[in-house]
Design an enzyme around this catalytic site. Structure first.
Site, PDB file in Angstrom:
ATOM      1  N   SER A   1       9.701   3.840  -1.278  1.00 12.99           N
ATOM      2  CA  SER A   1      10.247   2.851  -2.510  1.00 12.99           C
ATOM      3  C   SER A   1       9.567   3.805  -3.556  1.00 12.99           C
ATOM      4  CB  SER A   1       9.448   1.522  -2.603  1.00 12.99           C
ATOM      5  OG  SER A   1       8.353   1.394  -2.741  1.00 12.99           O
TER       6      SER A   1
ATOM      7  N   SER B   1       0.752  -1.024   0.108  1.00 17.55           N
ATOM      8  CA  SER B   1      -0.018  -0.004  -0.036  1.00 17.55           C
ATOM      9  C   SER B   1       0.795   1.262   0.025  1.00 17.55           C
ATOM     10  CB  SER B   1      -0.991  -0.187   1.208  1.00 17.55           C
ATOM     11  OG  SER B   1      -1.668   1.208   1.282  1.00 17.55           O
TER      12      SER B   1
ATOM     13  N   VAL C   1       7.359   2.090   4.172  1.00 23.76           N
ATOM     14  CA  VAL C   1       8.293   1.673   3.228  1.00 23.76           C
ATOM     15  C   VAL C   1       7.783   1.557   1.682  1.00 23.76           C
ATOM     16  CG1 VAL C   1      10.032  -0.331   2.535  1.00 23.76           C
ATOM     17  CG2 VAL C   1       9.543   0.254   5.009  1.00 23.76           C
ATOM     18  N   CYS C   2       6.591   1.258   1.802  1.00 25.14           N
ATOM     19  CA  CYS C   2       6.138   1.327   0.170  1.00 25.14           C
ATOM     20  C   CYS C   2       6.109   2.831  -0.236  1.00 25.14           C
ATOM     21  CB  CYS C   2       4.552   0.621   0.193  1.00 25.14           C
ATOM     22  SG  CYS C   2       4.324  -0.912   0.561  1.00 25.14           S
ATOM     23  N   ALA C   3       5.711   3.903   0.563  1.00 22.96           N
ATOM     24  CA  ALA C   3       5.809   5.062   0.105  1.00 22.96           C
ATOM     25  C   ALA C   3       7.300   5.510  -0.183  1.00 22.96           C
ATOM     26  CB  ALA C   3       5.250   6.158   1.247  1.00 22.96           C
TER      27      ALA C   3
END
Length: 171
Positions: free
Chosen positions: A63, A54, A59-61
């Site tokens: 990336s 999400s 960490v997704c943000a």
């Protein structure tokens, strides 16, 4: 099936990432303008698929921000950010962080992406979402790099993803 880690526990994904050297399965996803898109939208262009849980996780943000930051060195590459997030979330995030190179894509209308790419989490609290992975395609949609990140809380290897396209980046 891959095993991934989240909060000190192991979970399974459906299948495996496409193998290096194989032809990538075509995709049908939804962009931030609510249009259905596929690889035909980027015909003849190299692609980096950053697949994640999400956009609203740390960490997704990070990336997505990092891929956008490195985009200046990769002008002829489509940076496709893929999750189950709504297209509105991708659009909001890109505007909030002034991102101009990444392309937010949602799997909300098109079941099958997670299974075809081996990233659909099968069990645990994130069941049904995507594991963190990077798949890099050449201009003919052949897989030139595939990384299944073992721990969802870890970032991908940006340098390896771009290196697969012959692009050296500064970290």
């Amino acid at each position: 099936m891959a095993k991934i880690q989240f909060n000190n526990a192991s979970y399974r994904t459906h299948g495996e990432l496409p193998a290096v050297g194989s032809h990538a399965p075509d995709v049908s996803l939804v962009n931030t303008d609510l249009q259905n898109v596929s690889f035909a939208n980027w015909m003849g262009v190299r692609k980096v698929l950053n697949i994640f849980v999400s956009i609203d996780t740390e960490v997704c943000a990070q990336s997505v921000i990092e891929f956008d930051r490195h985009a200046a060195e990769a002008e002829d590459v489509a940076l496709l950010m893929v999750s189950y997030d709504l297209p509105f979330a991708h659009k909001r995030f890109q505007a909030e962080h002034e991102l101009s190179k990444v392309i937010g894509l949602s799997a909300i209308r098109h079941a099958g992406f997670g299974e075809n790419y081996g990233v659909q989490i099968e069990d645990g609290p994130l069941a049904g979402m995507f594991s963190r992975a990077v798949v890099v395609l050449d201009e003919n949609n052949s897989v030139v790099h595939a990384e299944q990140i073992d721990d969802i809380t870890s970032e991908p290897d940006y340098r390896a993803a771009f290196r697969a396209l012959g692009i050296e980046i500064d970290e």
